[in-house]
Each structure stands twice: as structure tokens, then as C-alpha cells.
Write a protein that holds these residues in place. Structure first.
Motif, PDB file in Angstrom:
ATOM      1  N   LEU A  14      -6.385   4.604 -10.279  1.00 49.98           N
ATOM      2  CA  LEU A  14      -5.756   3.353  -9.859  1.00 49.98           C
ATOM      3  C   LEU A  14      -4.502   3.732  -9.085  1.00 49.98           C
ATOM      4  N   LEU A  15      -4.383   3.252  -7.849  1.00 51.08           N
ATOM      5  CA  LEU A  15      -3.263   3.719  -7.037  1.00 51.08           C
ATOM      6  C   LEU A  15      -2.701   2.637  -6.127  1.00 51.08           C
ATOM      7  N   ALA A  16      -1.471   2.892  -5.665  1.00 53.69           N
ATOM      8  CA  ALA A  16      -0.840   2.097  -4.610  1.00 53.69           C
ATOM      9  C   ALA A  16      -1.026   2.838  -3.300  1.00 53.69           C
ATOM     10  N   HIS A  51      -2.616  12.764 -11.984  1.00 53.05           N
ATOM     11  CA  HIS A  51      -1.966  12.108 -13.116  1.00 53.05           C
ATOM     12  C   HIS A  51      -0.998  11.057 -12.586  1.00 53.05           C
ATOM     13  N   GLU A  52      -0.596  10.156 -13.452  1.00 51.13           N
ATOM     14  CA  GLU A  52       0.339   9.093 -13.064  1.00 51.13           C
ATOM     15  C   GLU A  52       1.584   9.712 -12.436  1.00 51.13           C
ATOM     16  N   GLY A  53       2.004   9.141 -11.309  1.00 53.95           N
ATOM     17  CA  GLY A  53       3.188   9.623 -10.612  1.00 53.95           C
ATOM     18  C   GLY A  53       2.894  10.597  -9.486  1.00 53.95           C
ATOM     19  N   ASP A  54       1.702  11.203  -9.484  1.00 49.98           N
ATOM     20  CA  ASP A  54       1.348  12.107  -8.382  1.00 49.98           C
ATOM     21  C   ASP A  54       1.285  11.309  -7.084  1.00 49.98           C
ATOM     22  N   THR A  55       1.709  11.935  -5.997  1.00 50.76           N
ATOM     23  CA  THR A  55       1.770  11.266  -4.698  1.00 50.76           C
ATOM     24  C   THR A  55       1.149  12.156  -3.631  1.00 50.76           C
ATOM     25  N   PHE A  56       0.377  11.548  -2.744  1.00 47.44           N
ATOM     26  CA  PHE A  56      -0.364  12.291  -1.732  1.00 47.44           C
ATOM     27  C   PHE A  56      -0.185  11.641  -0.370  1.00 47.44           C
ATOM     28  N   PHE A  57      -0.030  12.482   0.649  1.00 47.41           N
ATOM     29  CA  PHE A  57       0.069  12.034   2.031  1.00 47.41           C
ATOM     30  C   PHE A  57      -1.209  12.447   2.749  1.00 47.41           C
ATOM     31  N   ILE A  58      -1.933  11.457   3.267  1.00 46.50           N
ATOM     32  CA  ILE A  58      -3.228  11.699   3.904  1.00 46.50           C
ATOM     33  C   ILE A  58      -3.075  11.449   5.401  1.00 46.50           C
ATOM     34  N   ASN A  59      -2.828  12.540   6.138  1.00 46.21           N
ATOM     35  CA  ASN A  59      -2.700  12.395   7.584  1.00 46.21           C
ATOM     36  C   ASN A  59      -4.076  12.203   8.220  1.00 46.21           C
ATOM     37  N   ILE A  66       9.935  -3.342   1.896  1.00 43.50           N
ATOM     38  CA  ILE A  66       8.890  -3.750   0.948  1.00 43.50           C
ATOM     39  C   ILE A  66       9.162  -3.067  -0.379  1.00 43.50           C
ATOM     40  N   TYR A  67       9.004  -3.811  -1.475  1.00 39.11           N
ATOM     41  CA  TYR A  67       9.021  -3.196  -2.808  1.00 39.11           C
ATOM     42  C   TYR A  67       7.672  -3.415  -3.474  1.00 39.11           C
ATOM     43  N   MET A  68       7.071  -2.331  -3.898  1.00 34.91           N
ATOM     44  CA  MET A  68       5.866  -2.366  -4.727  1.00 34.91           C
ATOM     45  C   MET A  68       6.290  -1.949  -6.131  1.00 34.91           C
ATOM     46  N   CYS A  69       6.061  -2.802  -7.100  1.00 38.05           N
ATOM     47  CA  CYS A  69       6.412  -2.470  -8.479  1.00 38.05           C
ATOM     48  C   CYS A  69       5.253  -1.690  -9.106  1.00 38.05           C
ATOM     49  N   VAL A  70       5.511  -0.429  -9.465  1.00 38.53           N
ATOM     50  CA  VAL A  70       4.458   0.415 -10.025  1.00 38.53           C
ATOM     51  C   VAL A  70       4.625   0.608 -11.524  1.00 38.53           C
ATOM     52  N   ASP A  71       5.711   0.056 -12.085  1.00 36.98           N
ATOM     53  CA  ASP A  71       5.880   0.030 -13.543  1.00 36.98           C
ATOM     54  C   ASP A  71       7.065  -0.867 -13.871  1.00 36.98           C
ATOM     55  N   GLY A  72       7.008  -1.501 -15.031  1.00 33.49           N
ATOM     56  CA  GLY A  72       8.109  -2.345 -15.485  1.00 33.49           C
ATOM     57  C   GLY A  72       8.200  -3.657 -14.741  1.00 33.49           C
TER      58      GLY A  72
END
Length: 322
Positions: free
Chosen positions: A185-187, A165-173, A274-280
Motif C-alpha cells: 500500500l503506497l502513496a 517496509h513502511e517508510g521505504d521510498t523509491f524514485f522511479i525515473n 500538497i500535503y498527503m497524510c501518511v500517518d496520524g
């Protein structure tokens, strides 16, 4: 020197699994129906980002690094990586499932490809109902079990599927078998590397009617065959605060949800930001200038900046440093 907040022309990538959300939702200048990736910051060979704003427009990121290495990157970053930009920033639109794949670690990537490995993280910006990721195995498997599953076309039965869902974050080592699923859709923030071992591609064919190349043998020594529940990132979402998401040897990422102006003291930050704008939307300012940022856009702030001022009435930002 006038190293104001820099924006770059997106480098758009057609992918078999891509769609139109990067154009439809973020306004990326795509004319394709299968745009899968927008590379926001890159010094990967043949895909070097070009400044799009201000007096440095049309200058490449690599040119700026070569001319102002310490001022732009920070001394500690130059000491570690020289004049190679150490991370690659992307937005990804998966209209279809991506291939099941794995990335090698630094040692293996250096030995085989003279490259960095590819540790990465994902922030989910949008997900269709039921959308999911593949992240790791659902049980410990042996190399023999894994090879047998490829032969029997049963690999998917060994993999862990995670609804998102929106806002979920994952670290892929590195070493973790994974795939982005349809409707996500993701950053993405990752080491500067384009080394991917594709192990299963649903028997899809490209536009020429050919099966895409698999890297079965290369992947065997890169995969971690253990079941590990270490991929989902828990993080605070405290308003108007810097919330740590990921702090690994390759990058540090914070989450900022702001509804008022916010100032960050970067006097002792020996790294670019770095800033990535993910909303607003927000206006990002340093001593040398300012730049507007909206959802789906990225800016690079030079390490020489003493402070960063974020002017906003509502924005969610990913802040990335080394």
C-alpha cells in the motif's frame, strides 16, 4: 478570493490487482472488492478532481486553475506548465502484483501521445511480510536479451526484486522497468500522465476472460536496459523538521514527522503545496481557512498562501511542491 486548504473527492479506480485497503484503512467510499487506486489530485482528461469542502465544494480543480492560475499554482509553475496541473497524486493498494511496465520520457511521450512523460515516486505506507517491488534489471541486458526473455517467459529472472517496509521510498525515473508487488500500500507522486507500457502481466485474464493488452513494441525504445541502483531514496527522519526526500525537475517532496504544532513560511514559495497524510492526523491552516487531515487524505494549499500552520499531536506528512 478565498483559497482555503482544499480537499477533493477521491476518484476511485477498479483494477484487476486491487483490493479493499483503501476502504478498510482510509475510509474511501468504495463498494468494490478490487479498488486499486484513489486519485487524490488530478486534471487528467475525464478524471478531474472536484472540491469536497467549504464554499468551493463541487468546483473542479481545472475550473479553479483557469480562474486563479497564478494565485493557485504560482507564477513559476504557470510559466512552465500553463494551466495544466503538473502532477498526479494517488494512493495505491496492490492486493496482487501489478503488471511489469515502463513509462516513456517527456520526448517520447510528446512525440507519440502529445503527453508528459511519467516520472514518479513511491512512499510505502504498509507492506505485508515479504512484500516486494520490481525495480530495474539485476544486470545489464541487451535489447536482444530482453526480447528473448519475453519469448521464453523468463523476464522475471532478469529483474531486480526489492523487499519493502513502511517508510521505504523509491524514485522511479522514466525508462526504469518496474512493478508494485502484492501486499503493498503506497502513496504515489507522479507527473500528470497516464501513459504506461505494459510488458508482462503474468498471463492474467480480466473479468471478461481476456488477456490484457501488452505494449511490447512501444516499450522497446522506452526501456533503460542498464542495471542501476538509483531507485531507493535515503532521507532524514528528523522530528519536527522539513526533511528532503526527492528534488527532481518535476516535483519536490519533503517528509515531515511532527508531534507538535509547526509553522512553515511560504512567503517566497512560488508554488502550490500538497500535503498527503501518511500517518496520524493534523489540522492544516492558511490565512483563508483550515482543514482536518487524517491518514490517507490529501489537501492542496494555494501558492498565494503566506504561511501554513500544522496543528498536530502526531502526524507523518509528505509535502509536495514544484
Amino acid at each position: 478570493m478565498n483559497l482555503y486548504p482544499l480537499k477533493f473527492n477521491p476518484i476511485l479506480k477498479e483494477r484487476l490487482w486491487g483490493g479493499t485497503k483503501l476502504k478498510d484503512l482510509f475510509g474511501k467510499p468504495s463498494t468494490s472488492e478490487i479498488t486499486g487506486e484513489s486519485w487524490e489530485l488530478s486534471t487528467v482528461k475525464d478524471d478531474i478532481s472536484i472540491v469536497s469542502n467549504g464554499e468551493l465544494a463541487s468546483t473542479s480543480l481545472q475550473e479553479l486553475i483557469d480562474k486563479y492560475p497564478v494565485e493557485l499554482l504560482g507564477k513559476s509553475v504557470v510559466d512552465r506548465f500553463g494551466t495544466e496541473f503538473p502532477i498526479l497524486i494517488k494512493f495505491i493498494d496492490a492486493k496482487q502484483d501489478l503488471s511489469i511496465q515502463v513509462h516513456p520520457n517527456d520526448a517520447l511521450a510528446k512525440e507519440r501521445h502529445n503527453s508528459f512523460g511519467k516520472t514518479e515516486m513511491w512512499y510505502i505506507m504498509d507492506a505485508d511480510p515479504g512484500a516486494e517491488l520490481v525495480v530495474g534489471f539485476n544486470k545489464d541486458v541487451s535489447k536482444t536479451d530482453y526480447r528473448q526473455s519475453l519469448t521464453n517467459d523468463t523476464l522475471l529472472e532478469l529483474l531486480h526484486h526489492e523487499k519493502v517496509h513502511e517508510g521505504d521510498t523509491f524514485f522511479i525515473n522514466t525508462g526504469k522497468i518496474h512493478a508494485i508487488g502484492a501486499g503493498v500500500l503506497l502513496a504515489e507522486i507522479q507527473q500528470t500522465s497516464d501513459i504506461t507500457y505494459r510488458v508482462f502481466d503474468f498471463n492474467r485474464k480480466d473479468k471478461e476472460g481476456n488477456l490484457r493488452e501488452l505494449h511490447t513494441e512501444l516499450a522497446l525504445e522506452a526501456i533503460d536496459y542498464k542495471k542501476k541502483d538509483d531507485f531507493k531514496v535515503g532521507y532524514s527522519k528528523k522530528m519536527n523538521s522539513v526533511n528532503t526526500m526527492v528534488d527532481c525537475p518535476y516535483f519536490k517532496t519533503n517528509f515531515l514527522e511532527l508531534d507538535k504544532n509547526f509553522t512553515i513560511d511560504t512567503n517566497n514559495r512560488d508554488s502550490f503545496t500538497i500535503y498527503m497524510c501518511v500517518d496520524g492526523r493534523a489540522l492544516i491552516e492558511n490565512e483563508f481557512g483550515k482543514v482536518s487531515l487524517q491518514k490517507g487524505e490529501t489537501t492542496l494549499i494555494a501558492a498565494m498562501s503566506q504561511k501554513i500552520i500544522i496543528d498536530t499531536e502526531g502526524a507523518k506528512l509528505l509535502e509536495v511542491t514544484i
